[in-house]
Design a protein around this motif. Structure first.
Motif, mmCIF file in Angstrom:
data_model
loop_
_atom_site.group_PDB
_atom_site.id
_atom_site.type_symbol
_atom_site.label_atom_id
_atom_site.label_comp_id
_atom_site.label_asym_id
_atom_site.label_seq_id
_atom_site.Cartn_x
_atom_site.Cartn_y
_atom_site.Cartn_z
ATOM 1 N N ILE A 5 0.855 -1.183 0.000
ATOM 2 C CA ILE A 5 0.000 0.000 0.000
ATOM 3 C C ILE A 5 0.892 1.234 0.000
ATOM 4 N N ASN A 7 0.803 5.825 -0.531
ATOM 5 C CA ASN A 7 -0.009 7.036 -0.529
ATOM 6 C C ASN A 7 0.871 8.272 -0.497
ATOM 7 N N LYS A 15 -5.548 5.973 3.716
ATOM 8 C CA LYS A 15 -4.596 4.841 3.679
ATOM 9 C C LYS A 15 -4.695 4.031 4.958
ATOM 10 N N ASN A 16 -4.738 4.698 6.095
ATOM 11 C CA ASN A 16 -4.800 3.987 7.374
ATOM 12 C C ASN A 16 -6.106 3.212 7.524
ATOM 13 N N LYS A 19 -5.751 0.220 5.123
ATOM 14 C CA LYS A 19 -4.766 -0.709 5.682
ATOM 15 C C LYS A 19 -5.405 -1.551 6.785
ATOM 16 N N GLU A 20 -6.132 -0.921 7.680
ATOM 17 C CA GLU A 20 -6.816 -1.649 8.753
ATOM 18 C C GLU A 20 -7.865 -2.602 8.170
ATOM 19 N N GLU A 23 -6.124 -5.651 6.765
ATOM 20 C CA GLU A 23 -5.643 -6.513 7.842
ATOM 21 C C GLU A 23 -6.805 -7.271 8.492
ATOM 22 N N VAL A 29 -0.093 -6.521 5.122
ATOM 23 C CA VAL A 29 0.034 -5.252 4.406
ATOM 24 C C VAL A 29 1.433 -4.686 4.617
ATOM 25 N N ASP A 31 3.516 -1.324 4.043
ATOM 26 C CA ASP A 31 3.234 0.096 3.858
ATOM 27 C C ASP A 31 4.432 0.820 3.249
ATOM 28 N N ASN A 35 3.220 8.617 6.517
ATOM 29 C CA ASN A 35 2.270 8.775 7.612
ATOM 30 C C ASN A 35 2.217 10.232 8.067
ATOM 31 N N CYS A 58 5.367 -8.480 -3.186
ATOM 32 C CA CYS A 58 3.978 -8.360 -2.757
ATOM 33 C C CYS A 58 3.112 -8.878 -3.894
#
Length: 154
Positions: A5, A7, A15-16, A19-20, A23, A29, A31, A35, A58
Motif C-alpha cells: 500500500i 499514498n 490509507k490507514n 490498511k486496517e 488486515e 500489508v 506500507d 504517515n 507483494c
C-alpha cells in the motif's frame, strides 16, 4: 497474501483506514506510503509499490493520492505493473477479471472511506478470466516490447 500500500500526504487518513480494513480481512500489508501530512511526492510511493508488485515481493498493490491518477501513472511506469484508477466498484472488479490488474488506485479527494472499501473488496474478490482477455493483455505487452525495440534501434 501480501498487499503493498502506498499514498501521498493527502491520503494518509484513507490509507490507514484501508490498511486496517485489509488486515481485518486477513491480508498482510506492507506500507510504502507516508504517515505525515507534510507534502510528499506521490511518485515515490507509486514507484515503490510498483516495484514490490512487479518483483513478486507483494502479490498486489493499493495506491491512494488526491485523485489516484498521478500515483497510478508512477506505478504504471514500472515494467510488469497494470495499475487501474477506479472511483467505483464495478470498474475495479472488471479490471481484475478482464485486465488482470495488479494494482488498484483511487483518490482520497474523490471517494469516501466506505466506497474505497467497496472498491478494494470487489477488486480483491474478482479473479482474472483469461481466455480472450489474456490475448489482449499479450497484445499490450507486445506494443510495449515493440516500443522498447524501436527506441533501442533509434
Amino acid at each position: 497474501m501480501k498487499i503493498a500500500i502506498g499514498n501521498d500526504h493527502v491520503a494518509v487518513g484513507l490509507k490507514n483506514i484501508i490498511k486496517e480494513h485489509l488486515e481485518e480481512r486477513g491480508y498482510e500489508v506492507v506500507d510504502f506510503g507516508t504517515n505525515s501530512t507534510e507534502r510528499f511526492d506521490y511518485p515515490i510511493s507509486g514507484y515503490k509499490v510498483g516495484c514490490a508488485v512487479a518483483a513478486g515481493e507483494c502479490d498486489l498493490g493499493v495506491l491512494i493520492c488526491g485523485t489516484g491518477v498521478g500515483i497510478s501513472l508512477a506505478a504504471n511506469a514500472v515494467e510488469g505493473v497494470r495499475a487501474v484508477v477506479c472511483s467505483e466498484p464495478y470498474s475495479a472488479k472488471l479490471s481484475r477479471e478482464h485486465n488482470n490488474t495488479n494494482i488498484v488506485a483511487f483518490g482520497a479527494r474523490v471517494v469516501g472511506s466506505e466506497l474505497a472499501k467497496m472498491i478494494v473488496d470487489e477488486w480483491l474478490d474478482a479473479k482474472f478470466e483469461g481466455g480472450r482477455h489474456q490475448r489482449r493483455i499479450d497484445m499490450i505487452a507486445e506494443i510495449k516490447e515493440t516500443q522498447h525495440l524501436e527506441a533501442a534501434e533509434a
